[in-house]
Design a protein around this motif. Sequence first.
Motif, PDB file in Angstrom:
ATOM      1  N   THR A 137      55.744 -58.977 -33.125  1.00 39.95           N
ATOM      2  CA  THR A 137      56.294 -56.911 -34.776  1.00 39.95           C
ATOM      3  C   THR A 137      55.727 -57.435 -35.968  1.00 39.95           C
ATOM      4  O   THR A 137      55.558 -57.198 -36.960  1.00 39.95           O
ATOM      5  N   THR A 138      55.963 -59.037 -35.532  1.00 43.62           N
ATOM      6  CA  THR A 138      55.187 -59.970 -36.875  1.00 43.62           C
ATOM      7  C   THR A 138      53.640 -60.001 -36.950  1.00 43.62           C
ATOM      8  O   THR A 138      52.842 -60.335 -38.352  1.00 43.62           O
ATOM      9  N   THR A 139      52.822 -60.331 -36.298  1.00 48.78           N
ATOM     10  CA  THR A 139      51.852 -61.237 -36.181  1.00 48.78           C
ATOM     11  C   THR A 139      50.925 -60.175 -36.576  1.00 48.78           C
ATOM     12  O   THR A 139      49.670 -60.659 -37.362  1.00 48.78           O
ATOM     13  N   THR A 140      50.923 -58.955 -36.824  1.00 49.39           N
ATOM     14  CA  THR A 140      50.327 -57.612 -37.664  1.00 49.39           C
ATOM     15  C   THR A 140      50.131 -57.627 -39.105  1.00 49.39           C
ATOM     16  O   THR A 140      49.414 -57.485 -39.544  1.00 49.39           O
ATOM     17  N   VAL A 141      51.251 -58.427 -39.628  1.00 52.34           N
ATOM     18  CA  VAL A 141      51.701 -58.230 -40.510  1.00 52.34           C
ATOM     19  C   VAL A 141      50.372 -58.770 -41.804  1.00 52.34           C
ATOM     20  O   VAL A 141      50.298 -58.167 -42.897  1.00 52.34           O
ATOM     21  N   PRO A 142      50.143 -59.550 -41.947  1.00 52.92           N
ATOM     22  CA  PRO A 142      48.828 -60.218 -43.011  1.00 52.92           C
ATOM     23  C   PRO A 142      47.474 -58.836 -42.342  1.00 52.92           C
ATOM     24  O   PRO A 142      47.161 -59.212 -43.348  1.00 52.92           O
ATOM     25  N   SER A 143      47.129 -58.322 -41.608  1.00 52.04           N
ATOM     26  CA  SER A 143      46.548 -56.705 -41.163  1.00 52.04           C
ATOM     27  C   SER A 143      46.621 -56.534 -42.607  1.00 52.04           C
ATOM     28  O   SER A 143      46.409 -54.735 -42.098  1.00 52.04           O
ATOM     29  N   PHE A 144      48.228 -55.787 -42.776  1.00 54.23           N
ATOM     30  CA  PHE A 144      48.567 -54.516 -43.349  1.00 54.23           C
ATOM     31  C   PHE A 144      47.646 -53.391 -44.363  1.00 54.23           C
ATOM     32  O   PHE A 144      47.738 -53.030 -44.022  1.00 54.23           O
ATOM     33  N   PRO A 145      46.722 -54.280 -45.044  1.00 50.27           N
ATOM     34  CA  PRO A 145      46.126 -53.862 -45.759  1.00 50.27           C
ATOM     35  C   PRO A 145      45.258 -52.952 -45.116  1.00 50.27           C
ATOM     36  O   PRO A 145      44.623 -51.978 -44.887  1.00 50.27           O
ATOM     37  N   GLN A 146      44.410 -53.267 -43.899  1.00 51.04           N
ATOM     38  CA  GLN A 146      43.353 -53.488 -42.934  1.00 51.04           C
ATOM     39  C   GLN A 146      43.962 -51.466 -42.137  1.00 51.04           C
ATOM     40  O   GLN A 146      43.422 -51.158 -41.564  1.00 51.04           O
ATOM     41  N   ILE A 147      45.010 -52.472 -41.676  1.00 53.54           N
ATOM     42  CA  ILE A 147      45.539 -51.357 -41.032  1.00 53.54           C
ATOM     43  C   ILE A 147      45.597 -50.232 -41.588  1.00 53.54           C
ATOM     44  O   ILE A 147      45.835 -48.611 -41.861  1.00 53.54           O
ATOM     45  N   GLN A 148      45.976 -50.229 -43.273  1.00 57.30           N
ATOM     46  CA  GLN A 148      46.089 -49.171 -44.422  1.00 57.30           C
ATOM     47  C   GLN A 148      45.258 -48.465 -44.096  1.00 57.30           C
ATOM     48  O   GLN A 148      45.097 -46.798 -44.104  1.00 57.30           O
ATOM     49  N   GLU A 149      44.203 -48.918 -44.419  1.00 60.90           N
ATOM     50  CA  GLU A 149      42.821 -48.388 -44.677  1.00 60.90           C
ATOM     51  C   GLU A 149      42.091 -48.029 -43.260  1.00 60.90           C
ATOM     52  O   GLU A 149      41.563 -46.634 -43.528  1.00 60.90           O
ATOM     53  N   GLN A 150      42.152 -48.011 -42.398  1.00 60.84           N
ATOM     54  CA  GLN A 150      41.993 -47.690 -41.357  1.00 60.84           C
ATOM     55  C   GLN A 150      42.858 -46.233 -40.943  1.00 60.84           C
ATOM     56  O   GLN A 150      41.873 -45.147 -40.374  1.00 60.84           O
ATOM     57  N   PHE A 151      44.136 -45.838 -40.861  1.00 60.14           N
ATOM     58  CA  PHE A 151      44.133 -45.490 -40.863  1.00 60.14           C
ATOM     59  C   PHE A 151      45.024 -44.122 -42.057  1.00 60.14           C
ATOM     60  O   PHE A 151      45.424 -43.288 -41.826  1.00 60.14           O
ATOM     61  N   ASN A 152      44.589 -44.487 -42.890  1.00 58.15           N
ATOM     62  CA  ASN A 152      45.309 -43.952 -44.485  1.00 58.15           C
ATOM     63  C   ASN A 152      46.053 -43.867 -44.279  1.00 58.15           C
ATOM     64  O   ASN A 152      47.165 -42.577 -44.762  1.00 58.15           O
ATOM     65  N   ILE A 153      47.184 -44.432 -44.611  1.00 62.28           N
ATOM     66  CA  ILE A 153      48.845 -44.634 -44.281  1.00 62.28           C
ATOM     67  C   ILE A 153      49.492 -45.417 -45.443  1.00 62.28           C
ATOM     68  O   ILE A 153      48.090 -46.178 -46.372  1.00 62.28           O
ATOM     69  N   SER A 154      50.278 -45.174 -46.277  1.00 57.12           N
ATOM     70  CA  SER A 154      50.668 -45.732 -47.466  1.00 57.12           C
ATOM     71  C   SER A 154      51.180 -47.243 -46.834  1.00 57.12           C
ATOM     72  O   SER A 154      51.740 -47.372 -46.232  1.00 57.12           O
ATOM     73  N   TYR A 155      51.357 -48.000 -47.670  1.00 52.01           N
ATOM     74  CA  TYR A 155      53.015 -49.522 -47.369  1.00 52.01           C
ATOM     75  C   TYR A 155      54.578 -49.046 -46.970  1.00 52.01           C
ATOM     76  O   TYR A 155      54.389 -49.864 -45.812  1.00 52.01           O
ATOM     77  N   SER A 156      54.827 -48.140 -46.989  1.00 52.89           N
ATOM     78  CA  SER A 156      55.890 -48.359 -46.274  1.00 52.89           C
ATOM     79  C   SER A 156      55.860 -47.340 -45.103  1.00 52.89           C
ATOM     80  O   SER A 156      56.708 -47.903 -44.295  1.00 52.89           O
ATOM     81  N   GLN A 157      55.090 -46.186 -44.937  1.00 57.42           N
ATOM     82  CA  GLN A 157      53.959 -46.152 -43.473  1.00 57.42           C
ATOM     83  C   GLN A 157      53.812 -47.649 -42.835  1.00 57.42           C
ATOM     84  O   GLN A 157      53.854 -47.581 -41.753  1.00 57.42           O
ATOM     85  N   VAL A 158      52.693 -48.363 -43.442  1.00 59.61           N
ATOM     86  CA  VAL A 158      52.636 -49.631 -42.998  1.00 59.61           C
ATOM     87  C   VAL A 158      53.257 -50.290 -41.685  1.00 59.61           C
ATOM     88  O   VAL A 158      53.405 -51.199 -41.240  1.00 59.61           O
TER      89      VAL A 158
END
Length: 547
Positions: free
Chosen positions: A77-98
């Motif tokens: 659940t948490t290992t992806t937290v540091p990659s939140f900015p990349q996930i936001q950019e990859q899927f074009n979603i907001s911080y709340s959505q990430v």
Amino acid sequence: MSAKMVEMSYNGSSPHLPKKLLVEKAADADTKIVQKDIQTYPQPTSDPLDPLNWNRWRKLVILGIVMWMYFLFTYITTTTVPSFPQIQEQFNISYSQVNWTVAIPALGLAIGPLFWSSLADIYGRRIIFIIGTVIALISTIGVAFASSSGGYMAARFFQGFGVSPAATVGLAIINDLFFEDERGQKIGLWVLAIDMGLLVGPLIGGFMDLVSARWINGLTAIFFGVLLAMELVFLPETLYPRNYMLGHMPATMAGSANSDVEKPVRHSVNAADVDLRRTRKLGFINLKPVPGMRHPKPWDSILRFLLMFKYLAVSVAVFAYCFTWYWWILSIITSIPAAYAKYSPQIQGLLFLGLILGTLLSEIFCSGRLTDFIVAKLAKRNNNTRVAEMRLWLAYPAALISSIGLIIWGISIDKSYHWMVGQVAFFLCKSSTQSRSRRLRADSSKVAAGMQIGNTVISSYIVDCYPLQSMSVITFYAVFLNLSAFINPFFITPWVDQSGYTWSFAAQGIITFFAFVPVIACLHRFGPIVRAKNGQPGWVNPEYDVM
């Protein structure tokens, strides 16, 4: 040899547990084994295939496998937290959505126990662990290669669903292996695994992000592969037909009332003479119901989950812990990327060192072993009778520690305290000082230490309330623990945006102490009375059921 039904008294965790448990036993055997003047529970047999009689190293290896799966339970659940900015950019979603990418696997973790628990009581623990791990492994590969946010979310859900047996089935394995007086420490280690997964995940994820966000999940897939190999080689079946075998191979005492329960005296019946396949004698992949016991229906875990609301000692304790205390740890974890946006993912991962060390220190000095010690001392003063509420004493200082940590953490973010100086200062100094940056590390450890102690105390308490229904109890606990983790990411970001870190986390700290402590104090005082009025559930774990 003819057998008959006799009564076995149980001097267990609560004076309101069943005083008489029907078991089938040989007419000339005595099943009552005591240790330090307190009757042991569960009662051991003289069968070498009984998990209670396995050697210490075999038990510890199995415990290690259970802990590794429970570590991955929250690691995903948490290992992806540091990659939140990349996930936001990859899927074009907001911080709340990430943030939902943390919530969605938690939903799988919440739903999974309702599906797996009854199956584990029918087909055994081993096969459910293996199937769950395979699902989690395949889903993790799907997460790594997802091309859309919908596919990513779906794969994250099945990650959580696959690893969810670690909660209920994992605790069932611990109950299969260890006596009641050993469980506080073992459950403490089990809880340590879930807390460490929650906190180590972002630390490892931060450094894996140096390679790519995809390789964060690639490493997780490797971890699941290692777990699968360990399960196949080192995890035997632990679901044991205890009632049936107590009638054929009961353990007897030799001379003293204080028998060593780890080495019960062998009964004259040879294990090979009992025509029942069990534990290590079952097939490598067992797809048939474990023989020698009555099994629940596949849907019984859902029915028993609903019935568990009636038993207030469990439902009140679980609701109080999950919704006034536990879910705030997700507030910190999901807020770190935004709170320290100027730092790289690797530095953000290092921020979790404070939480990790606080968790470790609390488990070593203040958690499972200490609660076992407290219960043993209090039991001696209570006519050698253990009462479940004896587990609750450590909850009060733990809640206070967490509350202080939450409040100061929020202040430290708004005041821009330097995180590295704060981490070092926690270990170097306890005395008051004017250095503002010293506080941040202490805050993280207070939160982690309090959470670790609280998790161990509550999980041990509810199992001690109804040990014969431990699977249903821990299913109830696991569902709401992970449901709270699912809900939190949906509201924490808007709350922080509107109120700021200081006031939002101060409110969380105030809720933790002033809502949780009074509820637990009432349980501490009135828990035995409540259990007496509620009565006993109309079912037991299959290993204690009479065919």
